[in-house]
Design a protein around this motif. Sequence first.
Motif, short mmCIF file in Angstrom:
data_model
loop_
_atom_site.label_atom_id
_atom_site.label_comp_id
_atom_site.label_asym_id
_atom_site.label_seq_id
_atom_site.Cartn_x
_atom_site.Cartn_y
_atom_site.Cartn_z
N ILE A 51 0.23 3.11 3.04
CA ILE A 51 -1.11 3.66 2.85
C ILE A 51 -1.93 2.69 2.01
O ILE A 51 -1.40 2.02 1.13
N GLY A 55 -6.36 5.61 0.29
CA GLY A 55 -5.75 6.71 1.03
C GLY A 55 -6.40 6.96 2.37
O GLY A 55 -6.00 7.87 3.09
N SER A 58 -3.53 4.61 6.99
CA SER A 58 -2.07 4.67 6.90
C SER A 58 -1.46 4.15 8.19
O SER A 58 -2.12 4.10 9.23
N THR A 69 4.16 12.24 7.03
CA THR A 69 2.79 11.97 6.57
C THR A 69 2.83 11.40 5.17
O THR A 69 3.43 12.01 4.27
N SER A 71 0.71 10.23 1.78
CA SER A 71 -0.55 10.50 1.09
C SER A 71 -0.42 10.01 -0.35
O SER A 71 0.67 9.69 -0.80
N ARG A 72 -1.55 9.96 -1.04
CA ARG A 72 -1.51 9.49 -2.42
C ARG A 72 -2.57 10.20 -3.24
O ARG A 72 -3.58 10.67 -2.71
N ASP A 73 -2.32 10.24 -4.53
CA ASP A 73 -3.27 10.81 -5.50
C ASP A 73 -3.43 9.77 -6.61
O ASP A 73 -2.57 9.66 -7.48
N VAL A 79 2.36 8.85 -5.01
CA VAL A 79 2.38 8.74 -3.56
C VAL A 79 3.42 9.74 -3.05
O VAL A 79 4.44 9.98 -3.71
N TYR A 80 3.14 10.33 -1.90
CA TYR A 80 3.99 11.37 -1.36
C TYR A 80 4.40 11.02 0.08
O TYR A 80 3.71 10.30 0.78
#
Length: 122
Positions: A51, A55, A58, A69, A71-73, A79-80
């Motif tokens: 990613i 964000g 990807s 999937t 994702s990130r914050d 990161v997830y």
Amino acid sequence: QVRLVESGGGLVQAGGSQRLSCTASSRTLSNYAMAWFRQAPEKVREFVAGINWSGGSSVYAQSVSGRFTISRDNAKNNVYLQMNSLKPEDTAVYYCAVREGNYVYRDGYEYWGQGTQVTVSS
């Protein structure tokens, strides 16, 4: 220097779901790309998903596309990896990784976590 710590691994049945998290310490990651890799027993480590810094972009390995999937914050330096429809062949140690750059990358990662085991039973 960036320190990465993964969590969320464990045992799950085939068809189930699991969510991995990775927290980066020491600095902001707003200008860094992030990714997940995995390594199964007796196999080389392989790219799973990446990613970009915002964000907004990807990319996925073909073997997980449509099931996983990323994702990130950035506010939390996290990161997830949401993993759905898990298969026994997804069993591996999963690593998060970070590198400088504004795009999505499949390689060239500089910093690595210690890994978290994901085991999918049939």
